[in-house]
Design a protein around this motif. Structure first.
Motif, short mmCIF file in Angstrom:
data_model
loop_
_atom_site.label_atom_id
_atom_site.label_comp_id
_atom_site.label_asym_id
_atom_site.label_seq_id
_atom_site.Cartn_x
_atom_site.Cartn_y
_atom_site.Cartn_z
N HIS A 144 34.90 40.80 12.29
CA HIS A 144 33.77 41.43 11.59
C HIS A 144 34.06 41.66 10.11
N ASP A 171 31.47 46.70 4.86
CA ASP A 171 31.39 45.72 5.94
C ASP A 171 30.86 46.42 7.18
N TRP A 172 30.64 45.63 8.24
CA TRP A 172 30.08 46.17 9.47
C TRP A 172 31.01 47.22 10.10
N HIS A 207 27.24 41.69 8.92
CA HIS A 207 27.83 41.97 7.61
C HIS A 207 26.73 42.18 6.56
#
Length: 644
Positions: free
Chosen positions: A529, A255-256, A245
């Protein structure tokens, strides 16, 4: 430049040779050459810099491929650990390279007016990689990205190692083996205490969960299986999620998942959630219908059964298939002797794609179980494949294809390895399907090993397309005529066509709730995630309730053994995304003659051999003559087994 006919496969040490020295020479030697090339990149004539960049990445890919494979398969733990260290070194170098402003400037200066489409694509993709790495950020940010990359690699390795090395066992009473195949029982003798020890390897767990009539024993075995990697991987995963992240946010992504999706067909992170919910909705009715059938059948055995859960679904799915579709898995498995299946796979794919396989007896390798074959097409040697198909301690414990050498035209032959964990005797038909699936990746790797640019070599398409060709090849493992060519019993009698038809109808049973299970996995991959919850176990249970129609077992921790969180990261949705495309690809074949002239060869040349030289959507359109759609997938999902 050396002609392809003069290239030789990579020379490996024998199993008992000095693998440490060989790894050092092969991998660290490649890294040393790559470092030297990086140092001189700024001095290369701009007209030649793209070729120099490609040469550098050939060396880097060679180091990554060997280290990544050996870390998962070598019997010696010390060698596996050495390979993991080499992976860390290779990742460190790659991170430094992609954050090097000088290298970026050199490549940016490459003239473009005379580049052919493949070279221009290679250049554009490489410059995009630089920007995604953060090369245009300030030095403080670049330094932080270096640290995060390295820590992410370390954590990913630790997560995989925590699963691979967690060799759990469960002891059950010998009576719990009632219902298991005789050959399986013979391979699992009771000890002096009258109890049998089972591992969490698939050849132990899957048959036991399918055939054992002892509900308590099944629950105990599945509890061990679902606690793989617990508790150590819980903390590892939490830190891995945090590192990914922070990495994404430093590069300006929310975000990822958003960062990761940018280079996939899906394009953006939020679209992953939309896709998951769409498939979950489409499969709900069929899933609820089949779960109700399982529950009704389970209550005939025990009226106190409250739900279909992960400890009983496989058993009752087998019971329903046996009773409703007249499919007995023990009857089925007697047609699937491992040795015949392996040869049948080679015969089928050889005929389908025009390939020839020549076994290389005594080819040196890391273990005596490994068999090697040279692969040719039209008289041209494409490369070498190795099959490592049985379980052992310390080995990767799922099923996957690994690169050994990426093929590059005129430079090196493509070499790949199939790493699986199948029994040595009779196989479940599910194992046969898995073998066809994973071999699809191997064929893809070898056929796409004749590009000038290493980044297009092998299975180099967008990650949410890579499963589609393998999922489509599974269809050949369900065709009666195909199976009859190698699936025979001890007397040599081929598997009957009517049994295959019943097997297919039985397989169709449960596709709704299994699609929901896949969306549960995809939701874990995506949501963890994006959300990075403090209590991962609790969040996983919430996602289980939201998506999976099969109930969980209390006090288990699926996420700590879910190895795909390392490789797929936030994108496990890709498996189902690929299946949608696979169903569309398969619609172009003659369903009554899967070896009919035309489609297979066209598919081989337009999709498989193309590697990453085009966007996946364009490859599919080249083959189908139109953009792909979900019509075939929805028709398959909505059809009942009886309609099949």
């Amino acid at each position: 430049m050396t002609g392809p006919e003069q290239l030789q496969p990579l020379s490996l040490p024998a199993a008992d040779d000095d693998w440490a020295a060989w790894l050092d020479e092969r991998c660290r030697g490649s890294l040393a050459r790559a470092r030297a090339m990086r140092a001189t990149l700024v001095d290369v004539d701009p007209a030649d810099v793209l070729a120099a960049w490609n040469d550098l990445h050939v060396e880097l890919a060679n180091a990554f491929s060997v280290a990544g494979l050996i870390a998962q398969v070598h019997p010696d733990k010390a060698i596996r650990e050495l390979a993991e260290q080499v992976e860390v070194e290779a990742n460190r170098f790659h991170t430094e390279l992609m954050l090097d402003p000088g290298a970026f400037a050199a490549l940016s200066a490459a003239p473009t007016e005379h580049l052919d489409p493949a070279a221009r694509r290679a250049l554009d993709k490489s410059l995009r990689d630089f920007r995604r790495a953060g090369v245009d950020r300030d030095e403080v940010t670049r330094a932080k990205l270096r640290d995060l990359n390295e820590r992410g690699v370390e954590l990913g390795q630790a997560f995989s190692r925590g699963i691979r090395d967690d060799n759990r066992t469960t002891t059950v009473a010998a009576s719990a083996l009632e219902g298991l195949p005789a050959d399986w029982v013979a391979d699992h003798p009771a000890g002096d205490d009258g109890r049998v020890t089972l591992t969490t390897d698939y050849p132990d767990t899957v048959p036991f969960m399918t055939f054992s009539q002892d509900a308590a024993a099944r629950r105990a075995v599945m509890t061990s299986f679902l606690n793989g990697g617990w508790p150590q991987n819980d903390k590892v995963l939490a830190e891995l999620l945090a590192v990914r992240h922070e990495h994404a946010q430093l590069l300006g992504y929310s975000d990822w998942a958003d960062f990761d999706a940018e280079v996939k067909m899906i394009g953006r992170g939020a679209a992953i959630a939309e896709f998951i919910d769409s498939i979950a909705a489409d499969s709900l009715a069929a899933g609820q219908r089949d779960i109700a059938v399982l529950l009704e059948r389970a209550r005939r055995d025990d009226p106190a059964v409250e739900a279909i859960d992960v400890a009983n679904w496989r058993h009752y799915a087998e019971v329903v298939r046996r009773e409703h579709f007249d499919v007995d898995a023990q009857e089925v498995r007697r047609y699937f002797d491992f040795t015949k299946v392996r040869q049948g796979l080679l015969d089928v794919t050889g005929r389908l794609f025009g390939l020839e396989y020549a076994e290389v007896p005594g080819a040196p390798s890391w273990h005596g179980d490994v068999t090697a074959y040279d692969v040719s097409l039209g008289g041209e040697v494409l490369g070498r494949i190795r099959l490592d198909l049985h379980p052992r301690d310390g080995k990767y414990n799922h099923a996957a294809q690994f690169d050994l050498v990426p093929g590059v035209r005129g430079v090196q032959l493509a070499e790949g390895v199939l790493v699986c964990n199948f029994p040595r005797g009779l196989m479940e038909h599910d194992d046969v399907v898995t073998l066809f699936h994973e071999f699809g990746h191997l064929v893809h790797h070898v056929l796409a090993g004749r590009h000038d640019w290493v980044r297009f070599s092998g299975v180099a398409t967008e990650w949410d397309f890579v499963e589609a060709p393998s999922q489509m090849l599974e269809e050949w493992a369900w065709d009666a005529d195909v199976l009859a060519s190698f699936a025979t019993d001890e007397a040599g009698t081929p598997i009957p066509a009517d049994l295959v038809a019943r097997m297919r109808a039985g397989e169709e049973f449960g596709k709704g709730f299994l699609a929901r299970t896949q969306m549960f996995y995809a939701a874990i991959s995506y949501r963890l995630h994006v959300e990075r919850p403090d209590d991962i176990t609790s969040r996983v249970l919430e996602l289980h309730d939201a998506y999976n129609l099969i109930k969980p077992i209390p006090d288990t921790h699926f996420h700590t053994g879910f190895g795909h969180l390392e490789g797929y990261s936030s994108a496990y949705y890709t498996y189902m995304w690929s299946q949608v495309i696979a169903k569309d690809l398969f619609s172009a074949f003659d369903q009554d003659d899967l070896f009919a002239d035309g489609p297979a060869q066209r598919y081989r040349d337009t999709v498989l051999a193309a590697g990453g030289s085009k966007d996946a959507a364009d490859l599919v359109a080249d083959f189908l003559g139109r953009p792909y759609n979900a019509d075939a997938f929805r028709a398959w999902l909505e059809a009942s087994p009886e309609e099949k």
